[in-house]
Design an enzyme around this catalytic site. Structure first.
Site, PDB file in Angstrom:
ATOM      1  N   GLY A   1     -50.720  64.034 -42.568  1.00  0.00           N
ATOM      2  CA  GLY A   1     -50.937  64.961 -41.458  1.00  0.00           C
ATOM      3  C   GLY A   1     -50.227  64.582 -40.171  1.00  0.00           C
TER       4      GLY A   1
ATOM      5  N   GLY B   1     -47.567  68.715 -42.099  1.00  0.00           N
ATOM      6  CA  GLY B   1     -48.993  68.352 -42.087  1.00  0.00           C
ATOM      7  C   GLY B   1     -49.584  68.522 -40.697  1.00  0.00           C
TER       8      GLY B   1
ATOM      9  N   ASP C   1     -52.777  59.053 -42.999  1.00  0.00           N
ATOM     10  CA  ASP C   1     -51.317  58.952 -42.922  1.00  0.00           C
ATOM     11  C   ASP C   1     -50.934  57.486 -42.749  1.00  0.00           C
ATOM     12  OD1 ASP C   1     -48.932  61.241 -41.973  1.00  0.00           O
ATOM     13  OD2 ASP C   1     -48.505  59.098 -41.830  1.00  0.00           O
TER      14      ASP C   1
ATOM     15  N   THR D   1     -39.885  62.329 -48.085  1.00  0.00           N
ATOM     16  CA  THR D   1     -39.391  63.709 -48.217  1.00  0.00           C
ATOM     17  C   THR D   1     -37.885  63.902 -48.057  1.00  0.00           C
ATOM     18  OG1 THR D   1     -39.679  64.159 -45.856  1.00  0.00           O
ATOM     19  CG2 THR D   1     -41.566  64.619 -47.284  1.00  0.00           C
TER      20      THR D   1
ATOM     21  N   THR E   1     -42.458  71.250 -53.852  1.00  0.00           N
ATOM     22  CA  THR E   1     -41.170  71.777 -53.424  1.00  0.00           C
ATOM     23  C   THR E   1     -40.450  72.561 -54.517  1.00  0.00           C
ATOM     24  OG1 THR E   1     -38.952  71.040 -52.776  1.00  0.00           O
ATOM     25  CG2 THR E   1     -40.245  69.474 -54.009  1.00  0.00           C
ATOM     26  N   ASP E   2     -39.535  73.431 -54.095  1.00  0.00           N
ATOM     27  CA  ASP E   2     -38.686  74.134 -55.065  1.00  0.00           C
ATOM     28  C   ASP E   2     -37.666  73.197 -55.723  1.00  0.00           C
ATOM     29  OD1 ASP E   2     -37.015  73.744 -52.851  1.00  0.00           O
ATOM     30  OD2 ASP E   2     -36.696  75.877 -52.444  1.00  0.00           O
ATOM     31  N   GLU E   3     -37.463  72.024 -55.106  1.00  0.00           N
ATOM     32  CA  GLU E   3     -36.409  71.122 -55.617  1.00  0.00           C
ATOM     33  C   GLU E   3     -36.710  70.582 -57.007  1.00  0.00           C
ATOM     34  OE1 GLU E   3     -34.863  69.317 -51.382  1.00  0.00           O
ATOM     35  OE2 GLU E   3     -34.339  68.412 -53.266  1.00  0.00           O
TER      36      GLU E   3
ATOM     37  N   TYR F   1     -35.795  62.035 -55.016  1.00  0.00           N
ATOM     38  CA  TYR F   1     -36.892  62.732 -54.315  1.00  0.00           C
ATOM     39  C   TYR F   1     -37.486  63.813 -55.217  1.00  0.00           C
ATOM     40  CZ  TYR F   1     -39.069  66.413 -51.506  1.00  0.00           C
ATOM     41  OH  TYR F   1     -39.927  67.384 -51.038  1.00  0.00           O
ATOM     42  N   ALA F   2     -36.611  64.690 -55.721  1.00  0.00           N
ATOM     43  CA  ALA F   2     -37.099  65.816 -56.524  1.00  0.00           C
ATOM     44  C   ALA F   2     -37.802  65.313 -57.789  1.00  0.00           C
ATOM     45  CB  ALA F   2     -35.932  66.739 -56.873  1.00  0.00           C
TER      46      ALA F   2
ATOM     47  N   LYS G   1     -41.274  64.034 -56.808  1.00  0.00           N
ATOM     48  CA  LYS G   1     -42.202  65.147 -56.565  1.00  0.00           C
ATOM     49  C   LYS G   1     -42.595  65.786 -57.909  1.00  0.00           C
ATOM     50  CE  LYS G   1     -43.491  66.799 -53.198  1.00  0.00           C
ATOM     51  NZ  LYS G   1     -44.697  66.495 -52.361  1.00  0.00           N
TER      52      LYS G   1
ATOM     53  N   ARG H   1     -29.842  77.550 -49.179  1.00  0.00           N
ATOM     54  CA  ARG H   1     -31.259  77.209 -49.180  1.00  0.00           C
ATOM     55  C   ARG H   1     -32.045  78.451 -48.768  1.00  0.00           C
ATOM     56  NH1 ARG H   1     -29.372  73.668 -51.426  1.00  0.00           N
ATOM     57  NH2 ARG H   1     -29.566  71.404 -51.191  1.00  0.00           N
TER      58      ARG H   1
HETATM   59  P1  NAD Z   1     -42.543  64.552 -43.411  1.00  0.00           P
HETATM   60  O1  NAD Z   1     -41.544  63.615 -43.995  1.00  0.00           O
HETATM   61  O2  NAD Z   1     -42.290  65.143 -42.074  1.00  0.00           O
HETATM   62  O3  NAD Z   1     -43.970  63.813 -43.324  1.00  0.00           O
HETATM   63  C1  NAD Z   1     -44.495  63.078 -44.389  1.00  0.00           C
HETATM   64  C2  NAD Z   1     -45.740  62.382 -43.869  1.00  0.00           C
HETATM   65  O4  NAD Z   1     -46.316  61.626 -44.952  1.00  0.00           O
HETATM   66  C3  NAD Z   1     -45.464  61.380 -42.739  1.00  0.00           C
HETATM   67  O5  NAD Z   1     -46.406  61.552 -41.706  1.00  0.00           O
HETATM   68  C4  NAD Z   1     -45.618  60.027 -43.402  1.00  0.00           C
HETATM   69  O6  NAD Z   1     -46.062  59.011 -42.520  1.00  0.00           O
HETATM   70  C5  NAD Z   1     -46.652  60.334 -44.469  1.00  0.00           C
HETATM   71  N1  NAD Z   1     -46.599  59.397 -45.602  1.00  0.00           N
HETATM   72  C6  NAD Z   1     -45.504  58.994 -46.294  1.00  0.00           C
HETATM   73  N2  NAD Z   1     -45.858  58.114 -47.231  1.00  0.00           N
HETATM   74  C7  NAD Z   1     -47.208  57.981 -47.161  1.00  0.00           C
HETATM   75  C8  NAD Z   1     -48.154  57.217 -47.877  1.00  0.00           C
HETATM   76  N3  NAD Z   1     -47.789  56.410 -48.892  1.00  0.00           N
HETATM   77  N4  NAD Z   1     -49.452  57.307 -47.539  1.00  0.00           N
HETATM   78  C9  NAD Z   1     -49.844  58.128 -46.505  1.00  0.00           C
HETATM   79  N5  NAD Z   1     -48.991  58.846 -45.781  1.00  0.00           N
HETATM   80  C10 NAD Z   1     -47.678  58.789 -46.112  1.00  0.00           C
HETATM   81  O7  NAD Z   1     -42.829  65.681 -44.506  1.00  0.00           O
HETATM   82  P2  NAD Z   1     -42.714  67.268 -44.437  1.00  0.00           P
HETATM   83  O8  NAD Z   1     -41.293  67.643 -44.366  1.00  0.00           O
HETATM   84  O9  NAD Z   1     -43.673  67.793 -43.461  1.00  0.00           O
HETATM   85  O10 NAD Z   1     -43.220  67.629 -45.921  1.00  0.00           O
HETATM   86  C11 NAD Z   1     -44.607  67.663 -46.205  1.00  0.00           C
HETATM   87  C12 NAD Z   1     -44.800  67.944 -47.687  1.00  0.00           C
HETATM   88  O11 NAD Z   1     -44.196  69.179 -48.019  1.00  0.00           O
HETATM   89  C13 NAD Z   1     -44.169  66.909 -48.611  1.00  0.00           C
HETATM   90  O12 NAD Z   1     -45.034  66.704 -49.703  1.00  0.00           O
HETATM   91  C14 NAD Z   1     -42.880  67.557 -49.077  1.00  0.00           C
HETATM   92  O13 NAD Z   1     -42.485  67.094 -50.340  1.00  0.00           O
HETATM   93  C15 NAD Z   1     -43.288  69.011 -49.105  1.00  0.00           C
HETATM   94  N6  NAD Z   1     -42.196  69.974 -48.866  1.00  0.00           N
HETATM   95  C16 NAD Z   1     -41.360  69.809 -47.798  1.00  0.00           C
HETATM   96  C17 NAD Z   1     -40.380  70.767 -47.534  1.00  0.00           C
HETATM   97  C18 NAD Z   1     -39.452  70.640 -46.348  1.00  0.00           C
HETATM   98  O14 NAD Z   1     -38.550  71.456 -46.204  1.00  0.00           O
HETATM   99  N7  NAD Z   1     -39.613  69.665 -45.479  1.00  0.00           N
HETATM  100  C19 NAD Z   1     -40.256  71.889 -48.373  1.00  0.00           C
HETATM  101  C20 NAD Z   1     -41.122  72.002 -49.480  1.00  0.00           C
HETATM  102  C21 NAD Z   1     -42.097  71.045 -49.699  1.00  0.00           C
HETATM  103  O1  DAU Z   2     -36.229  72.768 -50.713  1.00  0.00           O
HETATM  104  C1  DAU Z   2     -37.297  72.063 -50.182  1.00  0.00           C
HETATM  105  C2  DAU Z   2     -36.826  70.717 -49.703  1.00  0.00           C
HETATM  106  O2  DAU Z   2     -36.054  70.933 -48.546  1.00  0.00           O
HETATM  107  C3  DAU Z   2     -37.945  69.737 -49.420  1.00  0.00           C
HETATM  108  O3  DAU Z   2     -38.666  69.492 -50.589  1.00  0.00           O
HETATM  109  C4  DAU Z   2     -37.402  68.435 -48.838  1.00  0.00           C
HETATM  110  O4  DAU Z   2     -38.445  67.563 -48.480  1.00  0.00           O
HETATM  111  C5  DAU Z   2     -36.571  68.744 -47.623  1.00  0.00           C
HETATM  112  O5  DAU Z   2     -35.964  67.553 -47.142  1.00  0.00           O
HETATM  113  C6  DAU Z   2     -35.510  69.786 -47.945  1.00  0.00           C
HETATM  114  O6  DAU Z   2     -34.470  69.236 -48.774  1.00  0.00           O
HETATM  115  P1  DAU Z   2     -32.947  69.638 -48.481  1.00  0.00           P
HETATM  116  O7  DAU Z   2     -32.086  68.618 -49.075  1.00  0.00           O
HETATM  117  O8  DAU Z   2     -32.686  71.054 -48.834  1.00  0.00           O
HETATM  118  O9  DAU Z   2     -32.982  69.549 -46.863  1.00  0.00           O
HETATM  119  P2  DAU Z   2     -32.008  68.875 -45.795  1.00  0.00           P
HETATM  120  O10 DAU Z   2     -32.541  69.261 -44.457  1.00  0.00           O
HETATM  121  O11 DAU Z   2     -31.796  67.438 -46.067  1.00  0.00           O
HETATM  122  O12 DAU Z   2     -30.657  69.639 -46.059  1.00  0.00           O
HETATM  123  C7  DAU Z   2     -30.580  71.061 -46.038  1.00  0.00           C
HETATM  124  C8  DAU Z   2     -29.164  71.435 -46.430  1.00  0.00           C
HETATM  125  O13 DAU Z   2     -28.282  70.997 -45.380  1.00  0.00           O
HETATM  126  C9  DAU Z   2     -28.681  70.766 -47.699  1.00  0.00           C
HETATM  127  O14 DAU Z   2     -27.848  71.652 -48.425  1.00  0.00           O
HETATM  128  C10 DAU Z   2     -27.858  69.591 -47.206  1.00  0.00           C
HETATM  129  C11 DAU Z   2     -27.295  70.084 -45.890  1.00  0.00           C
HETATM  130  N1  DAU Z   2     -27.070  69.039 -44.879  1.00  0.00           N
HETATM  131  C12 DAU Z   2     -28.133  68.227 -44.576  1.00  0.00           C
HETATM  132  C13 DAU Z   2     -27.980  67.216 -43.638  1.00  0.00           C
HETATM  133  C14 DAU Z   2     -29.137  66.304 -43.306  1.00  0.00           C
HETATM  134  C15 DAU Z   2     -25.852  68.906 -44.241  1.00  0.00           C
HETATM  135  O15 DAU Z   2     -24.897  69.679 -44.504  1.00  0.00           O
HETATM  136  N2  DAU Z   2     -25.694  67.908 -43.317  1.00  0.00           N
HETATM  137  C16 DAU Z   2     -26.709  67.044 -42.997  1.00  0.00           C
HETATM  138  O16 DAU Z   2     -26.511  66.135 -42.157  1.00  0.00           O
END
Ligand code: NAD
Ligand code: DAU
Length: 332
Positions: A8, A13, A33, A83, A123-125, A147-148, A151, A211
């Site tokens: 959170g 979160g 967290d 993530t 995630t969709d990944e 990562y994917a 998850k 995306r």
């Molecule tokens: P984030 O990276 O911003 O935050 C993750 C949080 O989890 C942090 O506060 C971190 O301290 C905590 N954490 C990590 N390891 C931990 C552990 N072992 N115990 C307790 N806490 C821990 O994440 P986000 O981007 O907000 O994503 C949240 C969730 O949504 C994740 O499960 C991610 O896979 C999923 N998700 C993210 C996206 C995206 O685009 N960011 C898309 C789809 C799904």
């Molecule tokens: O699809 C859901 C996922 O989206 C989540 O599950 C992940 O936690 C989240 O990190 C995200 O993954 P992506 O790899 O899609 O996100 P990212 O922001 O890292 O990158 C988005 C797109 O942008 C991807 O095609 C890579 C590109 N990119 C990313 C970075 C960081 C760049 O071109 N340059 C960059 O520096």
């Protein structure tokens, strides 16, 4: 309802905690967290004094801590995860630990205390990359990054616990999030903040990867909806249909900040860079949920937020963050 929100203090979160406390003034929230680099209590300054909110620092892999909190709540909604895809390529082990073992630890607690529901934020990944068409909830898991894969491991444990122990579990697969409080290593906040700092933006490959994007508020409303109207045992895709290439988004951000395309630096591609994600979210929509925000408006709101909140993101782009960037490009 008493909720245990894991992760959170992270991006989504913390947005969800704020959303729930505002919408349901009688719900109690415990936030567990670990405060990794991505966890930040600044994200929750405005709610930390709310008597219905409690923070505990701890690891979701720690059964003792998890049990002690799970015993006091009705439902776990698990956001905690490692993530960032690029970090998973450099250090896969942490991802396997948190995203797989951490999930198993939470499921064990939900089983022990017979929770009426467990919600896994995924995630969709996990489905891999799709050239055309869309992933449905039945699409096979074909993860391409550590990562994917991690998850997917957590999600498969959810399935196994639901079937083996007949537990009420819901798994959600969402498209890419964006909005306020997103750590500035992710594409959209990295590009906005780099430009605000007068730096170039590192676009991977030719910027053609696609995306599907969802704004924070819409993801919060989807999880809220699922929490109250979702069916235990089901899997739900959460999507908007807003599919964009990275180059399209880069141009929108450049335009909004009055910068030219000379600020783009085309850099070496991410290994195993998934080409396109696209979700069929008709199952969730048929129950009555739909996104409210328009992509461009939400992106402009997000840019405005980063412009107005330099105090939040500037300290994050120093120290270990810079080491991460050096390492990332050194090995490419
Ligand atoms: P984030 O990276 O911003 O935050 C993750 C949080 O989890 C942090 O506060 C971190 O301290 C905590 N954490 C990590 N390891 C931990 C552990 N072992 N115990 C307790 N806490 C821990 O994440 P986000 O981007 O907000 O994503 C949240 C969730 O949504 C994740 O499960 C991610 O896979 C999923 N998700 C993210 C996206 C995206 O685009 N960011 C898309 C789809 C799904
Ligand atoms: O699809 C859901 C996922 O989206 C989540 O599950 C992940 O936690 C989240 O990190 C995200 O993954 P992506 O790899 O899609 O996100 P990212 O922001 O890292 O990158 C988005 C797109 O942008 C991807 O095609 C890579 C590109 N990119 C990313 C970075 C960081 C760049 O071109 N340059 C960059 O520096």
């Amino acid at each position: 309802m008493r909720l245990l929100i894991t992760g959170g203090a992270g991006f989504m979160g913390s947005n969800f905690i704020r959303y729930i406390l505002k919408k349901y003034p009688d719900y109690k929230i415990t936030n567990l967290d670990k405060l990794t680099y991505a966890g930040n209590l600044e994200n929750l300054r405005d709610v930390e004094k709310n008597p219905l909110y409690k923070f505990t620092k701890g690891d979701i892999c720690d059964q003792k801590i998890v049990d002690s909190l799970a015993k006091e709540v009705d439902v776990i909604v698990s956001y905690a995860a490692e993530t960032h895809v690029d970090r998973s390529i450099m250090n896969p082990r942490e991802f396997a630990m948190t995203d797989v073992i951490g999930t198993q630890t939470l499921l064990e607690a939900a089983k022990k205390y017979k929770h009426p529901l467990y919600v896994q934020i995924s995630t969709d990944e996990v489905f891999g990359s799709v050239e055309s068409g869309k992933f449905t909830e039945e699409s096979p898991f074909l993860p391409n990054s550590p990562y994917a894969a991690s998850k997917a491991g957590g999600d498969l444990l959810c399935r196994a616990y639901a079937i083996t122990y007949k537990m009420p579990i819901i798994v959600t697969h969402s498209c890419n999030f964006f909005g306020q409080y997103q750590y500035p290593e992710k594409f959209i906040p990295l590009f906005i903040t780099n430009l605000l700092e007068g730096k170039k933006v590192p676009l991977y490959g030719k910027g053609g990867n696609i995306r599907e994007w969802i704004y924070t508020q819409d993801h919060c409303s989807a999880i809220d909806f699922i929490l109250h109207h979702g069916k235990a045992g089901e899997v739900y895709n959460i999507g908007t249909g807003w599919e964009k290439t990275n180059l399209e988004i880069t141009k929108l951000i450049l335009g909004a900040l009055g910068k030219g395309e000379s600020q783009i630096e085309f850099v070496k591609n991410r290994p195993a860079h998934d080409w396109r994600y696209s979700l069929d979210s008709s199952k969730l929509r048929s129950l009555g949920w739909k996104p409210k925000y328009e992509f461009k408006d939400a992106l402009l709101e997000t840019i405005k937020w980063y412009k107005n909140n330099e105090n939040w993101w500037k300290p994050l782009k120093s120290g270990d963050y810079l080491k991460y960037y050096e390492e990332q490009y050194k090995n490419r």
